[in-house]
Design a protein around this motif. Structure first.
Motif, PDB file in Angstrom:
ATOM      1  N   SER A  64       0.049   3.247  -3.881  1.00 38.63           N
ATOM      2  CA  SER A  64       0.851   2.153  -3.737  1.00 38.63           C
ATOM      3  C   SER A  64       2.271   2.166  -4.068  1.00 38.63           C
ATOM      4  O   SER A  64       2.699   3.080  -4.403  1.00 38.63           O
ATOM      5  CB  SER A  64       0.264   1.076  -4.919  1.00 38.63           C
ATOM      6  N   SER A  69      -0.189  -2.295  -4.857  1.00 45.58           N
ATOM      7  CA  SER A  69       1.386  -2.491  -4.235  1.00 45.58           C
ATOM      8  C   SER A  69       1.821  -3.846  -4.659  1.00 45.58           C
ATOM      9  O   SER A  69       1.184  -4.666  -4.734  1.00 45.58           O
ATOM     10  CB  SER A  69       1.210  -2.416  -2.729  1.00 45.58           C
ATOM     11  N   LEU A 104      -4.669   0.871  -2.279  1.00 47.08           N
ATOM     12  CA  LEU A 104      -3.208   0.242  -2.186  1.00 47.08           C
ATOM     13  C   LEU A 104      -3.008  -1.219  -2.954  1.00 47.08           C
ATOM     14  O   LEU A 104      -2.022  -1.717  -2.740  1.00 47.08           O
ATOM     15  CB  LEU A 104      -2.873   0.079  -0.493  1.00 47.08           C
TER      16      LEU A 104
END
Length: 321
Positions: free
Chosen positions: A148, A221, A218
């Motif tokens: 991320s 993020s 991810l």
């Protein structure tokens, strides 16, 4: 000799800092796009350009954006869209002007191709501003095994001169950025805000175990972007736009643009009732309904929410220019 070397080193450092500071700027370009008189409020921050372009014959500001590719191209292409109208400018951008070929089109209509020539304006009608920009990205430590990314972009105008209305501009900028105490250097504040965001993101995610972090993919993020820009200005008033984008997981992020109008003669922030009287505000919903139907080609008198709109009635917004 040492004194000379010290002076030369100091001069070199100063030149480097000055060069870095000059990379971010705000300029007003005026001229012709085809046969239309145009004004472009352009803000350069890092490797991006953003701002608004509007025509004297139709003062409807169109937001535009351009991200400079890693391999710098000879021409600069900017695009702007507002409602059914779209504009593409492609040409050579220099410190003195921007010229090339343009394409103006309306949804469902035929595009009009022409040339454009815009030059940096020296008209003292336009307020001089410095433009400050900070950006940065961060990743998590390797032991967390998570890819991320935290991304930050922040840009803001700051008046060069002090007068009756630039004081209100500074107050509005601080309000948008949620700055509680007076600042003398908005650029340093943006850098500090970037660093605070990165540190907070890392600290929060470091609480996770490597096993849990690796399963999150991810989804950790975060992307945040804030830009305060000039949207419109004439002899009497100036309109500022605060664009914000936030992404913290999910299918997509959220974005919004908030507008503020300031009377340049009095320094007063204008409310809708300062521009339209009470009777006008009462009939405004009917006018907005009519304009919306024309703008988006709604045929017939059926309710708006049965013709592609999410609402049955266009609300009277305090967010206006």
């Amino acid at each position: 000799m040492k004194k000379v070397l010290f002076c030369l080193a100091g001069l070199l450092i100063y030149n480097i800092l000055a060069a870095q500071a000059s990379q971010d700027w705000y300029k007003v370009f005026t001229g012709k796009i085809g046969n239309l008189d145009a004004t472009l409020h352009l803000h350069k921050g890092g490797n991006t350009y953003s701002g608004y372009v509007w025509f004297s014959q139709n003062q409807w500001p169109m937001p535009l954006y351009y991200n400079v590719p890693e391999k710098q191209q000879d021409s600069t292409e900017m695009s702007a869209v507002n409602g059914p109208m779209s504009l593409v400018l492609k040409g050579i951008l220099t410190s003195e002007g921007y010229k090339g070929n343009s394409q103006l089109s309306r949804e469902g209509g035929t595009a009009k191709n022409s040339t454009f020539v815009l030059a940096v304006s020296n008209d003292n009608m336009f307020t001089p501003f410095s433009y400050y920009f900070a950006q940065g990205t961060a990743t998590l430590p390797p032991q967390l095994k998570n890819q991320s990314v935290y991304s930050y972009k922040g840009g803001s105008l700051w008046p060069v001169a002090n007068n009756v209305y630039t004081a209100e501009v500074k107050k509005q900028v601080m309000d948008w950025l949620q700055i509680k105490t007076a600042v003398t250097d908005i650029g340093k504040w943006l850098i500090a805000e970037r660093d605070r965001g990165i540190a907070g993101w890392k600290k929060e995610n470091m609480k996770m175990s490597p096993a849990d972090a690796s399963q999150m993919g991810l989804s950790l993020s975060v992307e945040t972007e804030n830009r305060i820009m000039v949207m419109f200005e004439n002899e009497r008033s100036i309109s500022l736009a605060s664009y914000s984008f936030e992404y913290s997981g999910g299918a997509h992020g959220n974005y919004a643009t908030t507008l503020v109008n300031i009377d340049k003669k009095t320094g007063k922030k204008l409310l809708l009732q300062d521009v339209i009287n009470g009777e006008g505000i009462k009939i405004l919903p009917a006018i907005l309904d009519k304009v919306a139907r024309i703008q988006y080609g709604v045929k017939g008198n059926g309710p708006l929410d049965q013709n592609g709109f999410l609402v049955n009635k266009i609300p009277v917004s305090k967010n206006f220019y």
